[in-house]
Design a protein around this motif. Structure first.
Motif, PDB file in Angstrom:
ATOM      1  N   SER A  17       0.835  -1.208   0.000  1.00 37.82           N
ATOM      2  CA  SER A  17       0.000   0.000   0.000  1.00 37.82           C
ATOM      3  C   SER A  17       0.865   1.252   0.000  1.00 37.82           C
ATOM      4  N   PHE A  18       1.931   1.232   0.787  1.00 38.58           N
ATOM      5  CA  PHE A  18       2.816   2.395   0.860  1.00 38.58           C
ATOM      6  C   PHE A  18       3.442   2.684  -0.502  1.00 38.58           C
ATOM      7  N   TYR A  19       4.016   1.651  -1.118  1.00 37.10           N
ATOM      8  CA  TYR A  19       4.666   1.852  -2.416  1.00 37.10           C
ATOM      9  C   TYR A  19       3.655   2.024  -3.546  1.00 37.10           C
ATOM     10  N   ASP A  66       1.384   4.182  -3.336  1.00 37.36           N
ATOM     11  CA  ASP A  66       0.912   5.561  -3.125  1.00 37.36           C
ATOM     12  C   ASP A  66      -0.398   5.601  -2.336  1.00 37.36           C
ATOM     13  N   PRO A  77      -0.489   5.819   1.413  1.00 37.94           N
ATOM     14  CA  PRO A  77       0.096   5.841   2.762  1.00 37.94           C
ATOM     15  C   PRO A  77      -0.941   5.740   3.876  1.00 37.94           C
ATOM     16  N   ALA A 130      -1.626   2.057   4.355  1.00 42.51           N
ATOM     17  CA  ALA A 130      -0.463   1.455   5.008  1.00 42.51           C
ATOM     18  C   ALA A 130      -0.408   1.832   6.487  1.00 42.51           C
ATOM     19  N   MET A 131      -0.774   3.065   6.795  1.00 40.41           N
ATOM     20  CA  MET A 131      -0.757   3.550   8.177  1.00 40.41           C
ATOM     21  C   MET A 131      -1.717   2.728   9.039  1.00 40.41           C
ATOM     22  N   TYR A 182      -0.063  -0.761   9.619  1.00 42.71           N
ATOM     23  CA  TYR A 182       1.059  -0.737  10.571  1.00 42.71           C
ATOM     24  C   TYR A 182       0.548  -0.496  11.995  1.00 42.71           C
ATOM     25  N   ASN A 203       8.545   2.824   9.667  1.00 41.21           N
ATOM     26  CA  ASN A 203       7.615   2.688   8.538  1.00 41.21           C
ATOM     27  C   ASN A 203       6.322   3.468   8.785  1.00 41.21           C
ATOM     28  N   CYS A 255       4.715   6.679   6.698  1.00 43.51           N
ATOM     29  CA  CYS A 255       3.324   6.744   6.230  1.00 43.51           C
ATOM     30  C   CYS A 255       2.665   8.035   6.697  1.00 43.51           C
ATOM     31  N   TYR A 269       3.995  10.992   4.583  1.00 39.64           N
ATOM     32  CA  TYR A 269       3.428  11.104   3.234  1.00 39.64           C
ATOM     33  C   TYR A 269       1.918  11.368   3.262  1.00 39.64           C
ATOM     34  N   SER A 309       4.088  11.885  12.593  1.00 39.58           N
ATOM     35  CA  SER A 309       5.310  11.339  11.996  1.00 39.58           C
ATOM     36  C   SER A 309       6.500  11.522  12.927  1.00 39.58           C
TER      37      SER A 309
END
Length: 218
Positions: free
Chosen positions: A40-42, A44, A46, A49-50, A53, A69, A73, A76, A83
């Motif tokens: 998901s992060f790669y 686009d 984030p 992905a957040m 995680y 990581n 996320c 971005y 962050s």
């Protein structure tokens, strides 16, 4: 097992599909959640992905890598305060190698917040943790160049080239510096090296065309 095999041979899309199916039967499978988060992060996404995680954190996992990581996320997703919090927690768990990357990431957050001093100090700390961190040398060179510290900028770009010869950025930045100082031949040489590493780098191609036109006119 099948998902891991496909991941190992580079069939990432098939691997992710298998991990997604696995989560239907085992919603707490750490490997599957981690893989989907990275995808998901790669991809686009984030914010997605957040969520994944954070799910790992809720399951009791805690590591510098996971927090780093999650921090990326949040960055971005433009949640800069969250962050920084993740990176601060990651630093308490990291060894020197991981710490260098985390300080490097902190520098990006600092620049996004407009805190150049914090970015500068973060890059310095990254290099204390890992004196071969090419990306940190390159970005430190950019900051020195903005402060008109030409020799320090040049030295940092050269250190980046030495420690990370695969990178095109220090060659491009050194070319830009040389161009503004009137050294067209040096700029030409550096752009040739930048394009050897990254043939499609638009800015390098544009500057090279400009320099070639200037050299022909001489």
């Amino acid at each position: 097992g099948i998902a891991r095999v496909h991941e190992g041979i580079g069939n990432l899309r098939v691997s992710v599909d298998h991990y997604r199916r696995l989560l239907v039967f085992d919603s707490t499978n750490v490997e599957a959640i981690s893989s989907l988060a990275a995808d998901s992060f790669y991809g686009d996404q984030p914010e997605v992905a957040m969520i994944l995680y954070r799910r790992l954190l809720q399951m009791g996992l805690m590591s510098a890598e996971l927090l780093n990581n999650l921090g990326l996320c949040c960055f971005y997703a433009q949640q800069y305060d969250l962050s920084l919090g993740c990176f601060e927690r990651a630093l308490t768990l990291a060894d020197d190698a991981a710490m260098a990357d985390i300080w490097y990431n902190v520098s990006h957050v600092a620049m996004a917040l407009g805190d150049v001093s914090m970015a500068y100090q973060s890059l310095k700390l990254a290099l204390i943790c890992d004196p071969t961190h090419g990306e940190a040398f390159n970005n430190l060179g950019v900051l020195e160049y903005r402060k008109d510290n030409i020799e320090l900028a040049r030295a940092n770009y050269q250190s980046a080239m030495r420690t990370a010869p695969h990178m095109h950025e220090p060659h491009y930045n050194f070319a830009l510096l040389s161009h503004t100082r009137g050294d067209l031949q040096q700029a030409h040489n550096e752009l040739t090296l930048a394009l050897a590493s990254f043939p499609d780098h638009h800015d390098s191609k544009a500057l090279l065309q400009q320099i070639q036109a200037s050299l022909i006119a001489l």
